[in-house]
Write a protein that holds these residues in place. Sequence first.
Motif, PDB file in Angstrom:
ATOM      1  N   THR B  82     -15.983  24.522  48.195  1.00 60.60           N
ATOM      2  CA  THR B  82     -17.204  24.115  49.342  1.00 60.60           C
ATOM      3  C   THR B  82     -17.723  22.371  48.203  1.00 60.60           C
ATOM      4  O   THR B  82     -17.835  21.510  49.009  1.00 60.60           O
ATOM      5  CB  THR B  82     -18.236  25.511  48.810  1.00 60.60           C
ATOM      6  N   VAL B 277     -15.013  29.423  54.568  1.00 61.80           N
ATOM      7  CA  VAL B 277     -16.274  27.465  54.827  1.00 61.80           C
ATOM      8  C   VAL B 277     -16.632  26.970  56.221  1.00 61.80           C
ATOM      9  O   VAL B 277     -18.016  26.613  55.548  1.00 61.80           O
ATOM     10  CB  VAL B 277     -15.901  26.634  53.353  1.00 61.80           C
ATOM     11  N   VAL B 282     -20.000  24.061  56.304  1.00 56.32           N
ATOM     12  CA  VAL B 282     -19.265  22.867  55.795  1.00 56.32           C
ATOM     13  C   VAL B 282     -18.865  21.780  56.605  1.00 56.32           C
ATOM     14  O   VAL B 282     -18.254  22.476  56.653  1.00 56.32           O
ATOM     15  CB  VAL B 282     -19.054  23.654  54.447  1.00 56.32           C
ATOM     16  N   GLY B 289     -23.608  20.830  53.843  1.00 57.01           N
ATOM     17  CA  GLY B 289     -22.861  22.205  53.625  1.00 57.01           C
ATOM     18  C   GLY B 289     -24.105  22.533  52.836  1.00 57.01           C
ATOM     19  O   GLY B 289     -24.977  21.704  52.247  1.00 57.01           O
ATOM     20  N   LEU B 291     -24.054  25.652  49.711  1.00 53.30           N
ATOM     21  CA  LEU B 291     -23.077  27.347  49.144  1.00 53.30           C
ATOM     22  C   LEU B 291     -23.528  27.929  49.861  1.00 53.30           C
ATOM     23  O   LEU B 291     -22.833  29.266  49.898  1.00 53.30           O
ATOM     24  CB  LEU B 291     -23.130  27.185  47.747  1.00 53.30           C
ATOM     25  N   ALA B 294     -21.438  28.810  53.067  1.00 52.61           N
ATOM     26  CA  ALA B 294     -19.994  28.894  52.289  1.00 52.61           C
ATOM     27  C   ALA B 294     -20.255  30.630  51.679  1.00 52.61           C
ATOM     28  O   ALA B 294     -18.858  31.533  52.910  1.00 52.61           O
ATOM     29  CB  ALA B 294     -19.471  28.146  51.915  1.00 52.61           C
TER      30      ALA B 294
END
Lengths: 361, 359, 506
Positions: B82, B277, B282, B289, B291, B294
């Motif tokens: 990511t 992802v 993202v 994006g 985390l 993701a």
Amino acid sequence: MTTALGGSAQQDAPAGSGRAGLLDQVLKIRELAIGAVLVLMLAATELDNGSFLSVQGIKDLLLNASILVLVATGQALVVITRNVDLSVGSVLGITAFAAGDILQGGGNPVLAVLAAVGLGIAFGLLNGLLVSIGQVPALVVTLGTLYIVRGVDSLWVGSREITANNLPASYSGFGHDGLWAIPYLGLLAAAVLVVAALYLRHYRSGRELYALGSSPEAARLAGVPIRRRVLTAYLLCGALAGLAGALYLARFGNVDSGTGTGYELTVVSAVVVGGVAFTGGSGSVHGAALGALLLTSINSVLPAIGVSSVWVLAIDGVLLLAAITVDRLTALRVARLLRNRAAATRSLRDHPAQTRSLRHG
Amino acid sequence: MADLTGADLTAAKAQDDVAAPPSATRRGGAAGLVRWDTVVGALLAILLLCSFGFVGDFGHTLNLSFLIGNTLPMALIALPMTMLVAAGEIDLSVGSVAGLSGAVMGSLWNAGMAIETIIPLCLLLGLVCGLVNGLLVTRLGLPSLAVTIGTMAAYRGIAQIVLGSNSVTDFLQPYLDFGSGRIPGTFLPYAAIPWAVLAVIAVLVLHATGVGRSLFAVGASAEAAWFAGIRVKRLRLSMFAATGVVSALTGVFWVLHYASARYDNATGLELSVIAAVLLGGVDFDGGKGTLGGAIAGVFLLGTLQNTMSLVDVSAQSQTVVTGVLLVVSVLGPRAGRQLARTVARRRSAGSGNAPVTSG
Amino acid sequence: MTHSEPDGVPVLALEGVSRSFGAVRALQDVSVRLFPGEAHALAGENGAGKSTLIKTLAGVHRPDKGRVLLDGRPVVFHGPADARDAGVAVIYQEPTLFPDLSVAENLFMGRQPRRSLGRVDHAAVRSATARLFQQLGVDLDPDRPARGLSIADQQLVEIAKALSFDARVLIMDEPTAALTGSEVARLFRVVRTLLERGAAVLFISHRLEEVFALCQRVTTLRDGRLVSSEPVAGLTEDGLVRRMVGRDLDELYPKQPAELGEVALSVRRLTREGVFTDVSFDVRAGEIVGLAGLVGAGRSEVARAVFGVDRWDAGEVLVDGVALTRGAPSKAIAAGMALVPEDRRAQGLVMEMSIARNIGLTGLRATTTAGLMNRGAERDRALDWAVRLQVKFARLADTVGTLSGGNQQKVVLAKWLATGPRVLIVDEPTRGIDVGTKAEVHRLLSHLAGQGVAVLMISSDLPEILGMADRVLVMHEGRITAEIPRAEATEETVMTAATGRERSAA
Ligand SMILES: Nc1ncnc2c1ncn2[C@@H]1O[C@H](COP(=O)(O)OP(=O)(O)OP(=O)(O)O)[C@@H](O)[C@H]1O
Ligand SMILES: [Mg+2]
């Protein structure tokens, strides 16, 4: 991902006023570098193994390359528009099976090829509509259709399999024979390549593919029909993947639900090695074709010089890296050369003894 | 991008009635008024609820730990991936690095080395692999896609050279227990602990430090970031290195979890990670994006696969579902935007004059 | 205010047009009429709605309310292509070129001359481009890629493109912002020929003298509303400014006499092969040094190298006597240097990020406590400078791309001033900034110099250089050709050195 090249490429662009055909020169030399790597590699192999470049050897080389060349040509069209089609491997697999299915049922070979191309176009249409009308990122969509088409293929094919002896001899023959060292498949790929190259170079709509890949914003302001062009690129890419599927069947005879798995990465490497930038707007189909030729040659060279199969994959990868590195270094060197030459001509043009009245205050 | 609420971006986009060209369209992380990563999180929650409610075996401790254990490789690699993607790069060699690290682990074990020595060596190897990727990208200015396609083959090939077609399975039980065992009294595998630690670190780095800020800036515009004094190359290099190390760690975990070191471990993992992802919202053009998105994407895919297997959906159909999910994940926000646009159009048509807002 | 307009039907007109972006009302009930043979100016502060008006005329935006009239009949432009086909050529404020394509292709994309079988006639494209460039006096190779062109060159290419249409209506949004006097003069010559042929022209510039030189009529906008539309004759610059700003303006060049300190920035024999050669100069603390020269003389390139964005091949750069590492902007920043670059969209700002984050990008260290970002501190820092520079925005969290051109420029300034630099290099600091704010920026620069900041100012606006600089350096073809103290600096002396002619008196 698309910014990968952006930053550095900008800084490398030769500064100062250029000379005539500067753009063309750099591009031409770029492809020359790949060509040179290719020739060197083949020559070295020939020295090592005298039968490598026999008529049959060359024919095999071209046979292996032509399917990849076809798909890479289609992919290059899409990549030039700053998009990508990851579903080509799945499409190749499913169209190959479709063609085989028709032939096994006693169908006409021409019909089989047309069906494969038609199916390819249908998937191209799906991708193209999602990307152009749906306006969604190509990478995600085509990764999605990669899975979808692969899944549908497996559901449909199941554990069935098509083998060469179920196919009409004429069809397999077309996949193997040719004029002297040039296989029919190679001729077909070359014809497609030439048409695509002419289209990209000499037609407004072809130039517009570059334009919208180079700057979508500018293309919009210039009134380029963006959606239509992107859709066209995907249709062509799908059609070529379908055609490649039919030819794959002719060449290898064996098709099952796994055919073409992972092929997208090979195609993408061919395109990238061939100098088509993922940032869009630059590169050429003949570059992509050279990339495809280089990749398949690497695969043929290693067994020919007696490399054990355990080593093949690693050397494959390293050679690929070497090829793009050499290409890149040449491009950098050329850019620097041109910059200095431009500077030299400029200072010559001015009075060599420039009057400088520097005053310190 | 936490303080950039989806709403204003959407409004700005929605008002622009000349449709933006396809490739210029970015998923603003927004579906209507909701951010996309939140949507994925909600989808995950709904899926979990449904699975717990309607799929009998889903809630079993064993199944849950299976689910997590099988998803962990993806979840591990998704963390650095990511960040890498936020910085506008990609690494396709992660599966091969994991395979290589596993193969080296196996052969060193065969050579009689202790696991305590082997694991650091494997991580070091991962670092080297990542640095090779990173140096080729940053020093030579090669596109990361091309470089990592190359190293994907190269690393996998080296793994094959190292281990051939052998598989090493005779690891000592305590180690294997770490890979597949559970924390007593819970369904959490031991390996979830290091993952959680890494995840916290990754979230902090990406969303709460200057490094994270810089990563997004580099991804959105490397040139502007460079002009702002951000060391673009060093940053990208360190992200590649981190990805290498985590991939190697994943390889080690893979070997212990499945109790088998083979050169073809974790083949194709790169595509699953990238799919997850992407699903998490993202943007592969860099600069956007979260985390959280993701991670939600990873577990959404993992849970979906697990649930579908439980209700006897064939592997082929699962592939189709994954694909459809990906396509829907990008079409969804788009449809949301369209809706917001219509609403906004209707609203602005009805409103009168108001003073211009100024800062 | 009603003043007599030419008789007859306007070629292109807006009637009662309103347009909002979310909560921002960029245009409210605005009408404009463009007549053949008349050059019409559009004036207004940054964010007044000028570019929005132009984009509405060009079919980029569709009005929320009101109509666009073509030859007196209402039309709906569904996109830029429709407007183009109707004979409207537009130069947008921000150049939008295809970086990968040659300059010639950029000019003729989508309408290349063709030969047999519908093939593009590349030779014709090239020669047509060369012709246009010659007419405009542009020294660019039609075959070179657009990537790497300076902003000024990009603007020249855009101008050439617009002129190539042979359009009935020519719309120009700040075409001259990055150009020097001689390029502007040539542009005006060409535009006047078009006017004589009966084209209608709409022109925007924050350089008011250009408005008076070219236009017959001026329409003023303030906060998206129409203030006035009147003939230029009989109007004074002060009068126009009053209409734009709503009040009288203070002095445009509030330069205070400088108290010079130690040498803060010292550039020694700096050379970047093929770009500039043997460049040496000093800037003292408290001094404003102007760097003048024609477009392409290498001014921006020197600035970039000094700041470390580009590597130099030979020479050295010293800040307070300490040599800088070459090619390392982070080191330059650490040494107290700041560069406001020429291209705000590509180099100055991350367009997709918010205003707050763009300003925050230069202060990541300062707003980090114990390794973690302090959002509050970041916001306060951004707000402080955004307000000081009067950036017009709805919210700090808005993406910077939604700001008007001039306001984007202010964000770039804010971003760098917030670092509290001791050596400040500004490359076209007031490009696209309205007169009111321009005076503000000048006051700021002067104030900074008063506090002991060393300022190196690159500008294509010669009056600005003459008005602000303690000393003027002039570059020509990659070399410094003259150094002129404030007392001796006149348009004449500077231009003589800039064009490379021998100076008559030394
Ligand atoms: N796409 C957009 N989204 C949101 N707001 C916008 C957008 N385009 C313009 N605006 C806003 O509309 C207002 C008018 O902008 P416009 O660009 O027309 O100003 P301008 O008069 O051209 O200013 P300048 O002299 O600085 O170029 C500004 O407040 C700007 O922030
Ligand atoms: Mg404007």
